[in-house]
Design a protein around this motif. Structure first.
Motif, PDB file in Angstrom:
ATOM      1  N   GLN A 466       0.830  -1.207   0.000  1.00  0.00           N
ATOM      2  CA  GLN A 466       0.000   0.000   0.000  1.00  0.00           C
ATOM      3  C   GLN A 466       0.865   1.258   0.000  1.00  0.00           C
ATOM      4  O   GLN A 466       1.869   1.305   0.694  1.00  0.00           O
ATOM      5  CB  GLN A 466      -0.870   0.070   1.258  1.00  0.00           C
ATOM      6  N   THR A 524      -3.954  10.088  -3.366  1.00  0.00           N
ATOM      7  CA  THR A 524      -3.839   8.841  -4.114  1.00  0.00           C
ATOM      8  C   THR A 524      -3.744   7.668  -3.152  1.00  0.00           C
ATOM      9  O   THR A 524      -2.994   7.717  -2.180  1.00  0.00           O
ATOM     10  CB  THR A 524      -2.574   8.848  -5.018  1.00  0.00           C
ATOM     11  N   ASP A 526      -2.861   3.632  -3.467  1.00  0.00           N
ATOM     12  CA  ASP A 526      -2.285   2.669  -4.408  1.00  0.00           C
ATOM     13  C   ASP A 526      -2.155   1.327  -3.690  1.00  0.00           C
ATOM     14  O   ASP A 526      -1.360   1.191  -2.764  1.00  0.00           O
ATOM     15  CB  ASP A 526      -0.921   3.208  -4.880  1.00  0.00           C
ATOM     16  N   HIS A 528      -1.461  -2.834  -4.136  1.00  0.00           N
ATOM     17  CA  HIS A 528      -0.869  -3.787  -5.077  1.00  0.00           C
ATOM     18  C   HIS A 528      -0.338  -4.990  -4.313  1.00  0.00           C
ATOM     19  O   HIS A 528      -0.240  -4.958  -3.079  1.00  0.00           O
ATOM     20  CB  HIS A 528       0.258  -3.121  -5.860  1.00  0.00           C
ATOM     21  N   GLN A 536      -2.633  -4.310  -9.345  1.00  0.00           N
ATOM     22  CA  GLN A 536      -2.502  -2.964  -8.797  1.00  0.00           C
ATOM     23  C   GLN A 536      -3.818  -2.221  -8.999  1.00  0.00           C
ATOM     24  O   GLN A 536      -4.481  -2.385 -10.026  1.00  0.00           O
ATOM     25  CB  GLN A 536      -1.385  -2.211  -9.517  1.00  0.00           C
ATOM     26  N   ILE A 538      -5.241   1.811  -8.353  1.00  0.00           N
ATOM     27  CA  ILE A 538      -4.876   3.168  -7.934  1.00  0.00           C
ATOM     28  C   ILE A 538      -6.089   4.078  -8.098  1.00  0.00           C
ATOM     29  O   ILE A 538      -6.739   4.069  -9.154  1.00  0.00           O
ATOM     30  CB  ILE A 538      -3.715   3.735  -8.789  1.00  0.00           C
ATOM     31  N   THR A 540      -7.288   8.206  -7.525  1.00  0.00           N
ATOM     32  CA  THR A 540      -6.819   9.563  -7.237  1.00  0.00           C
ATOM     33  C   THR A 540      -7.959  10.560  -7.354  1.00  0.00           C
ATOM     34  O   THR A 540      -8.298  10.995  -8.461  1.00  0.00           O
ATOM     35  CB  THR A 540      -5.689   9.981  -8.213  1.00  0.00           C
TER      36      THR A 540
END
Ligand code: CU
Length: 731
Positions: A466, A524, A526, A528, A536, A538, A540
Motif C-alpha cells: 500500500q 492517491t 495505491d 498492489h 494494482q 490506484i 486519485t
C-alpha cells in the motif's frame, strides 16, 4: 515527489531528468561518499521512480504504440486523466484533469518552448517526434516546484535519447536504428534514423525523422479535408564526460512545410525552427549541480489550404531563450534540499502581410508587435524522510513575469499614422481597426506579476502493498501574450484568427487580465501485491479551485463596425472568473496468468467536471472515459487489444456555444514481433470496426460551415479504420 523508503539518495535525484544518469551510481555509492568516481553508462531502463501524482512512461512502454501516431503528445493517453485538444496531425494540446495547453508546464529536454502562433499550432511537443523520445514524466496537479512554474494544471517533461559511452578507454562503439512505417488511412509514410558513435568519454548522435501524411478518412469513408501534414525533424547531440562532469550540447532543427488544421480557419504552411541546448551536470562534494542554457528560434507562417477556400497570409517570428540552475544536496541523512533559479524569455512578432488587391491591405496587420514575456524564478524544495513509512516534500517558488508589447495597426493604417486607401477596401474594416488600434496604443502595455507557488505533500507507505499520497498546492499562471495583447474587436478577420481552442469563436485580449491561481487538493491510494507484479489498483480524487481562471464573456465592445462571423459562433472577450475543477482518476492492472504466454489486463477510468462561478460549464471538459487493454506477451510476440470508451459530452460551455458530442467505443489492435535481436515488425489496426465518431475535444470543422447559406459548423470527425505496419532495424 517524496523520497522512497529504500534510499533517500535515490529520491534525491529522481526528479531531475538530467540526473537520471547518475541515479544508479548514487544509489550504490552515495551512502559512503557523495563524490562519484565515474559516470555510468546511461541505460534507458535505469532506475526511475514513479512520480507522486502522475506517471513516468519509459521507452519500452511506448513500443507497441510507436508507429500508430506521429503526435508525441498522444503517447500520454495511457496516463489516466490525460486527454487532448486535437488540431493538426502532430500538434495536439494535452489536457490534464481538464486543464490544458499553457496551463501545463511542458519542457522538451529542459527547454521551455512557447506556442508561437495565435492558434497554438506549434506547441512544445510538436518539436520532438515519438521516435526521438526516451522518457516522458507527467505530473498532475500537485507538481513539485522544481518541475513547475507558470502553470496550474500539471507538468510534462519529455527527454530525448540520452548519450551512451563505451566502457573501456580504447573502445569505440557505434549503434543505430532505422525504422519505417506505413498507415493505410491517409496514406501515411514515415521513417526515422538514428546513428551514434562514442568513446569512453565522448559521444555523438544524429537522430531524424520524416513523415508525409495525406488527408484521413472518417469511419464512413469520407475525407476530412486539411488533415494532411509533412514533417521533418533533425537533431545532433554531442556529449562529453570527464570524471565527475557531463557536458551535453544539442542542436535541433525542424521543417514542417505543411500541417492542416480542420478545426481552424487557418493552416500551417511553414514552420522552421532551430534550437541550441547546452547543459552541464557535475557531481560535487556537497551534491549535484545541473545547469542549462538554451535558445530556440522559430519562423511560422499560415494560410488557408485550397480545400477550405480563401487566402490570408499570416506570419510569426519568435524566440524562446533561457537558463536553469539547480543544486541538489543531501543536507542530512534524512533531508534533501533543492535550490533553483530559472530565467525564460519569449519574444514574438505576429503580423499578417497585406494581400495585394484585397481589403487586406495596403499595410500589414500587426496582431502583436515586439511582444516580450520574461519569467524569472527562484525556488526551494525540501524532501524529508521521517522513517521507513513516512516522507514529505515542501516547496516554495517565487516568479516574476514581465510582459510588454509595442504599438499595433490594422490593414489600413500603419503604426506611423499613415492611412492607406485602395480599390475594393471596406470602409467598415478601415474604421474598426483604426478605433481599436488607437485605443490599444493609447494604453501602457507593460505588466508585471509576482507569482508565489507553494506545495506540500506527504507519502505514507504502511507496508509493501500500500502507498498513500496526499498533496496540496497553490499554483499560478500569468496570461500569455495573446490573452493580454490581442486588440481587435473585429470578429471575422481578426478575432477568429486569435483562437487556440478549435471552436471557431472570436477572441480579443485584455491587458488588465490577472494571473490565474489554482488551489489543489489531491490524494492517491495505491494498492498492489507485495512485489508489485501481479495486480494494482490506484485511485486519485482531486479538487481544484481556480481564482481568476482566464475564461470568456460575450464581447460587448461598442465598436459599431464589427463584421459578421460564422453562423452560430460567438465574439468573446477574455476575462478573469473563478472556477472549480474536480474529479477522480482510477487505474489498475491484473495479471491473468500463463497460457501460451503472459496475459494481463490494464485499465484507466477518468472523470472530471469543470464549472465557472456563474454556473456555466468550462469549455472542452473530457466526458467520462475509460480504456481497457488486454495484453499478451509471448517472448518475441507482444500484442494488445485496446478498447476506448467515451461517454457523450452533455455538459457544454454556453458562452462558447460549445456543441455536444455522442458517446462512442473504439477498438484498436497492435502487435510487435521481434523477428530477431535487431529486427522488429509492428502491425496494427486502429479503429478496427471503422466506427464513425466525433472528437469530444476536437472543436468544430471549419469546412462544414457555409457562410453564404448561414450554415453553422459541426463537430470534428475522428479518424476511421487504419491498417498500419512498421519495421525497425537496430544496428
Ligand atoms: Cu499558426
Amino acid at each position: 515527489m517524496t523520497p522512497t523508503q529504500n534510499s533517500c539518495c535515490k529520491a534525491l535525484l529522481s526528479f531531475s531528468p538530467l540526473a537520471l544518469a547518475l541515479t544508479t551510481v548514487f544509489s550504490s555509492h552515495a551512502a559512503t561518499s557523495p563524490v562519484i568516481q565515474q559516470l555510468p553508462t546511461i541505460e534507458v531502463e535505469a532506475t526511475i521512480d514513479d512520480v507522486t501524482f502522475g506517471k513516468t512512461i519509459k521507452k519500452s512502454e511506448q513500443a507497441t504504440d510507436a508507429f500508430a501516431n506521429d503526435d508525441t503528445a498522444t503517447l500520454l493517453k495511457q496516463v489516466p486523466g490525460v486527454s487532448f485538444y486535437t488540431g493538426g496531425g502532430v500538434s495536439s494540446l494535452p489536457v490534464i484533469n481538464g486543464l490544458a495547453d499553457d496551463r501545463l508546464k511542458i519542457a522538451v529536454d529542459g527547454m521551455t518552448i512557447t506556442s508561437a502562433c495565435p492558434n497554438h499550432m506549434n506547441p512544445a511537443l510538436s518539436y520532438i517526434a515519438p521516435s526521438a523520445l526516451d522518457q516522458i514524466q507527467v505530473y498532475a496537479g500537485v507538481v513539485p516546484v522544481s518541475q513547475g512554474g507558470d502553470s496550474i494544471g500539471g507538468a510534462i517533461q519529455v527527454r530525448s535519447l540520452q548519450p551512451q559511452f563505451a566502457d573501456a578507454e580504447t573502445e569505440l562503439i557505434t549503434s543505430g536504428n532505422f525504422s519505417s512505417y506505413y498507415r493505410g488511412n491517409g496514406d501515411v509514410k514515415g521513417a526515422s534514423a538514428r546513428a551514434s558513435i562514442a568513446s569512453a568519454t565522448a559521444s555523438a548522435t544524429y537522430i531524424g525523422n520524416t513523415v508525409d501524411a495525406g488527408n484521413y478518412k472518417d469511419g464512413d469513408g469520407n475525407i476530412v479535408g486539411a488533415s494532411r501534414y509533412k514533417v521533418r525533424n533533425h537533431a545532433l547531440k554531442l556529449a562529453k564526460k570527464h570524471v565527475n562532469d557531463l557536458y551535453t550540447f544539442d542542436v535541433a532543427w525542424q521543417d514542417i512545410p505543411l500541417q492542416g488544421f480542420p478545426n481552424q480557419a487557418m493552416d500551417m504552411t511553414y514552420n522552421k525552427s532551430l534550437s541550441l541546448n547546452a547543459a552541464y551536470m557535475g557531481d560535487f562534494r556537497w551534491g549535484l549541480l545541473e545547469t542549462r542554457v538554451y535558445r530556440q528560434n522559430v519562423r511560422h507562417k499560415m494560410d488557408i489550404l485550397p480545400e477550405k477556400g480563401g487566402q490570408m497570409p499570416m506570419d510569426t517570428d519568435a524566440s524562446d531563450a533561457g537558463y536553469a540552475i539547480l543544486a541538489t544536496s543531501a543536507i542530512t541523512a534524512q533531508q534533501t534540499l533543492k535550490l533553483g533559479n530559472e530565467l525564460h524569455q519569449y519574444r514574438l512578432d505576429d503580423w499578417w502581410p497585406a494581400l495585394p488587391n484585397s481589403f487586406m491591405g495596403p499595410h500589414d496587420f500587426w496582431n502583436i508587435r515586439d511582444g516580450k514575456r520574461q519569467r524569472f524564478a527562484l525556488f526551494s524544495e525540501l524532501d524529508q524522510q521521517y522513517n521507513a513509512q513516512l516522507s514529505t516534500q515542501l516547496g516554495a517558488r517565487v516568479e516574476q513575469v514581465k510582459m510588454n508589447t509595442g504599438d499595433v495597426s490594422g490593414y489600413h493604417s500603419a503604426a506611423d499614422g499613415s492611412y492607406g486607401g485602395m480599390m475594393g477596401k471596406s470602409p467598415y474594416l478601415d474604421a474598426t481597426y483604426k478605433i481599436d488600434a488607437d485605443a490599444f496604443n493609447a494604453k501602457d502595455h507593460r505588466t508585471r506579476d509576482l507569482n508565489v507557488d507553494l506545495t506540500a505533500s506527504a507519502r505514507y507507505i504502511p507496508d509493501a502493498s500500500q502507498t498513500f499520497d496526499i498533496g496540496i498546492a497553490r499554483k499560478t499562471r500569468s496570461p500569455n501574450l495573446h490573452e493580454r495583447y490581442t486588440w481587435s474587436n473585429e470578429a471575422m478577420m481578426a478575432g477568429l484568427m486569435n483562437n487556440w481552442f478549435g471552436d471557431l469563436n472570436s477572441y480579443v485580449g485584455d491587458i488588465q487580465l490577472k494571473p490565474e491561481v489554482a488551489y489543489s487538493l489531491r490524494m492517491t491510494g495505491d494498492w498492489h501485491d507485495a512485489s508489485n507484479q501481479h495486480w494494482q489498483f490506484i485511485i486519485t480524487p482531486f479538487y481544484n479551485v481556480v481564482e481568476d481562471y482566464i475564461n470568456v464573456r460575450l464581447n460587448t465592445n461598442p465598436n459599431p463596425y464589427n463584421m459578421s462571423m460564422l453562423a452560430g459562433r460567438q465574439s468573446l472577450q477574455f476575462i478573469n472568473q473563478d472556477a472549480k475543477l474536480y474529479g477522480v482518476d482510477v487505474s489498475g492492472k491484473y495479471v491473468l496468468g500463463q497460457l501460451a504466454g503472459n496475459w494481463e489486463v490494464r485499465s484507466n477510468i477518468a472523470y472530471v467536471r469543470g464549472t465557472s462561478d456563474d454556473g456555466d460549464h468550462l469549455y472542452n471538459i473530457m466526458p467520462l472515459n475509460a480504456r481497457f487493454v488486454l495484453a499478451h506477451d509471448n517472448g518475441a510476440w507482444h500484442s494488445s487489444l485496446e478498447t476506448e470508451i467515451v461517454a457523450g459530452k452533455e455538459r457544454v460551455s454556453a458562452v462558447r456555444a460549445e456543441q455536444k458530442t455522442a458517446g462512442y467505443a473504439l477498438v484498436h489492435w497492435r502487435s510487435r514481433i521481434d523477428l530477431s535481436q535487431a529486427v522488429q515488425l509492428n502491425l496494427g489496426v486502429e479503429n478496427l470496426f471503422d466506427r464513425n465518431y466525433r472528437l469530444p475535444l476536437g472543436g468544430l470543422e471549419y469546412a462544414s460551415a457555409d457562410m453564404m447559406m448561414g450554415v453553422a459548423p459541426s463537430t470534428m470527425r475522428g479518424i476511421g479504420r487504419s491498417i498500419n505496419a512498421g519495421l525497425s532495424v537496430n544496428f
